[in-house]
Write a protein that holds these residues in place. Structure first.
Motif, PDB file in Angstrom:
ATOM      1  N   ILE A 147       0.837  -1.209   0.000  1.00 44.79           N
ATOM      2  CA  ILE A 147       0.000   0.000   0.000  1.00 44.79           C
ATOM      3  C   ILE A 147       0.870   1.258   0.000  1.00 44.79           C
ATOM      4  CG2 ILE A 147      -1.686   1.322   1.332  1.00 44.79           C
ATOM      5  CD1 ILE A 147      -2.785  -1.381   2.330  1.00 44.79           C
ATOM      6  N   GLY A 150       2.478   1.768  -3.428  1.00 45.86           N
ATOM      7  CA  GLY A 150       1.574   1.883  -4.564  1.00 45.86           C
ATOM      8  C   GLY A 150       1.699   3.236  -5.260  1.00 45.86           C
ATOM      9  N   PHE A 156      -3.248   0.159  -6.084  1.00 47.53           N
ATOM     10  CA  PHE A 156      -4.077   0.201  -4.871  1.00 47.53           C
ATOM     11  C   PHE A 156      -5.244  -0.789  -4.950  1.00 47.53           C
ATOM     12  CE2 PHE A 156      -2.289   4.623  -4.798  1.00 47.53           C
ATOM     13  CZ  PHE A 156      -1.499   4.435  -3.679  1.00 47.53           C
ATOM     14  N   SER A 159      -3.765  -4.088  -4.168  1.00 46.71           N
ATOM     15  CA  SER A 159      -3.522  -4.192  -2.723  1.00 46.71           C
ATOM     16  C   SER A 159      -4.821  -4.474  -1.987  1.00 46.71           C
ATOM     17  CB  SER A 159      -2.893  -2.890  -2.209  1.00 46.71           C
ATOM     18  OG  SER A 159      -1.612  -2.681  -2.768  1.00 46.71           O
TER      19      SER A 159
END
Length: 384
Positions: A147, A150, A156, A159
């Protein structure tokens, strides 16, 4: 200490090119890393593709760090030359003729064994390896890093999928232990659950044999050994016993390794100035791929059994065994690198092939001598 002769007029251009190479390697490393992230939720978490991608990124990072060192050393050479020139003539050097063969000799200190060893350990052993067997702790750390690192909405979103998969699996695991609690008691079941998700659960059963050698063999081969089960599961993956997906992933990993080694050896051949034959390229690619595959699948199994043996007759927590195994593997790799300048795969492959060439040459020479002796003897015969 080593002495280097530097063409000053070309050094600045070379330093710029090396800086560009560092940036390009950085870009490639990011792309490889992104590929690994993109595969994470598309293939099984146990697939070795992700492992191979991690190894490939580590290899790129090694080359990048080497290029950074080369650029740094070249910059130091230029600084030394300019300081010396300043002291001798009172001004910095002015290179008016770019085709002139002006050179300068400087002394650069080489890294000793301990420095190379510690650098390699730092490069290949960190929190990822320490927490590899720490269950949820390591997984949560990886999710947080994903995260934080990212860069795009796709990163994201991926994730988020990983977090969802992790939570779903965690809920199912908790439910299973709650069911176990109906038989052994809730308190005992929750204690087992806590040990399991943190890697504090003992790793299978350890052999109780007094002889360390016997104990190691037992830890590696007993049916109750997790290392034996791990080995059998790998074989089952390759044979398709765990599904076509696992088989494809396993063989694809070997193929990727082979292709990577092939291109690496072709680059080595191009840099050899014609001294490395096509046959040697093929032979090195095969041996390196075999060794890479064996090390990838077998190292942690064998070292894990050895660590368990060393820790005694009582099974140790998984997190401890995995962390210690990783440290030993990193230490061996660093030692080989510091002693030979090569990684374990390349060193082992070269040793095997070089030994084969020596034996082949010896046998060939012996055969020629025997043939010559027999021929000479045969000519002396007369037939009435």
């Amino acid at each position: 200490m080593a002495q280097f002769s530097v063409k000053i007029q070309h050094a600045g251009i070379q330093a710029t090119e090396e800086e560009n190479l560092v940036n390009e390697l950085d870009r490639i490393a990011d792309e490889v890393n992104n590929i690994g992230h993109n595969l994470a939720f598309k293939v099984s978490s146990k697939s070795n593709i992700r492992v191979r991608i991690k190894i490939a990124k580590s290899s790129i990072d090694v080359h990048k760090n080497a290029m950074v060192s080369m650029k740094s050393a070249l910059s130091d050479v230029l600084d030394v030359y300019e300081r010396n020139e300043q002291q001798l003539v009172g001004h910095a050097p002015q290179i008016r003729n770019p085709t002139a063969e002006t050179t300068a000799s400087v002394i650069v200190e080489e890294k000793d064994f301990l420095e190379v060893f510690t650098d390699e350990i730092a490069l290949n052993y960190g929190w990822d390896e320490i927490l590899a067997g720490a269950g949820y702790i390591g997984t949560i750390r990886d999710l947080i890093n994903d995260i934080k690192n990212g860069k795009t909405w796709e990163d994201f979103a991926e994730s988020g999928m990983k977090v969802y998969d992790f939570i779903s699996e965690a809920v199912q695991t908790l439910k299973r232990y709650k069911k176990i609690g109906n038989a052994v008691g809730k308190k005992t079941a929750m204690a087992w659950w806590a040990k399991s998700i943190t890697g504090l659960k003992p790793l299978g059963r350890a052999s109780t044999a007094k002889n360390p050698v016997t104990r190691f063999v037992n830890n590696l081969t007993n049916k109750t050994s997790p290392f034996n089960a791990q080995f059998k599961n790998i074989i089952k993956d390759f044979k398709g016993g765990n599904g076509v997906g696992k088989a494809v992933a396993s063989w694809a990993s070997v193929a990727v390794t082979g292709v990577t080694n092939w291109f690496s050896n072709k680059e080595e051949q191009n840099a050899s100035g014609g001294t490395m034959s096509d046959g040697r390229v093929i032979a090195e690619t095969i041996t390196e791929t075999v060794i890479d595959t064996a090390l990838t699948y077998g190292t942690n199994i064998v070292v894990g059994a050895a660590v368990t043996t060393a820790l005694g007759t009582v099974a140790a927590p998984g997190v401890l065994v995995v962390a210690a195994s990783g440290l030993i593997v990193a230490g061996v790799n660093a030692g080989v690198k510091a002693l030979t300048g090569k990684n374990v795969t390349e060193w082992a492959s070269d040793a095997i092939l070089d030994a084969g060439e020596v034996i082949g040459n010896a046998v060939g020479n012996a055969a020629k001598k025997v043939s010559g002796a027999i021929g000479s003897w045969f000519k002396k015969l007369s037939f009435a």
